[in-house]
Design an enzyme around this catalytic site. Structure first.
Site, PDB file in Angstrom:
ATOM      1  CG  HIS A  80     138.825  84.000  53.454  1.00  0.00           C
ATOM      2  ND1 HIS A  80     139.655  85.010  53.157  1.00  0.00           N
ATOM      3  CD2 HIS A  80     139.510  83.100  53.807  1.00  0.00           C
ATOM      4  CE1 HIS A  80     140.849  84.469  53.404  1.00  0.00           C
ATOM      5  NE2 HIS A  80     140.902  83.585  53.905  1.00  0.00           N
ATOM      6  CD  GLN A  82     133.361  79.741  46.403  1.00  0.00           C
ATOM      7  OE1 GLN A  82     133.533  79.786  45.192  1.00  0.00           O
ATOM      8  NE2 GLN A  82     133.089  78.917  46.897  1.00  0.00           N
ATOM      9  CG  HIS A  84     142.202  81.402  49.888  1.00  0.00           C
ATOM     10  ND1 HIS A  84     142.840  82.498  50.012  1.00  0.00           N
ATOM     11  CD2 HIS A  84     142.681  80.433  50.724  1.00  0.00           C
ATOM     12  CE1 HIS A  84     143.888  82.493  50.967  1.00  0.00           C
ATOM     13  NE2 HIS A  84     143.799  81.068  51.126  1.00  0.00           N
TER      14      HIS A  84
END
Length: 110
Positions: A80, A82, A84
């Protein structure tokens, strides 16, 4: 091992927080440019860049650990984080183009 997990959690949270901050600043840049406030738009793009630099530094620490043979557990939270960062980078790039477009429209309208 617990210290490594805490360090990784700190890095992951740094990615999420800085990614979110970068995306928010990029959106604020677009909104400022839309109003013709190009000084604020430029500053918000710089703020986004600074947040992405902080995220990159956190990411580099994790990559360095991995390269040294200290394999990091890949968790859903890390994936998550990464995701983002990648979205924030893309959004920042597009925001720069949109700000430039608003500047061009403003210049042509004068």
């Amino acid at each position: 091992m617990a210290d490594e997990d805490n360090d990784n959690m700190e890095a992951v949270m740094g990615l999420i927080i800085n990614g979110g901050n970068a995306k928010s600043s990029a959106m604020e840049a677009i909104m400022a440019a839309k109003k013709g406030d190009f000084d604020t738009a430029d500053q918000k793009l710089k703020d986004a860049d600074n947040a992405l630099t902080d995220a990159h530094n956190a990411q580099t620490g994790m990559l360095t650990q991995e390269a040294q043979g200290n394999h990091v557990k890949v968790t859903l939270l890390m994936v998550h984080a990464q995701d983002h960062i990648m979205n924030a980078i893309t959004f920042r790039d597009l925001a720069g183009e949109i700000v430039d477009l608003y500047k061009r429209l403003d210049k042509e309208g004068k």
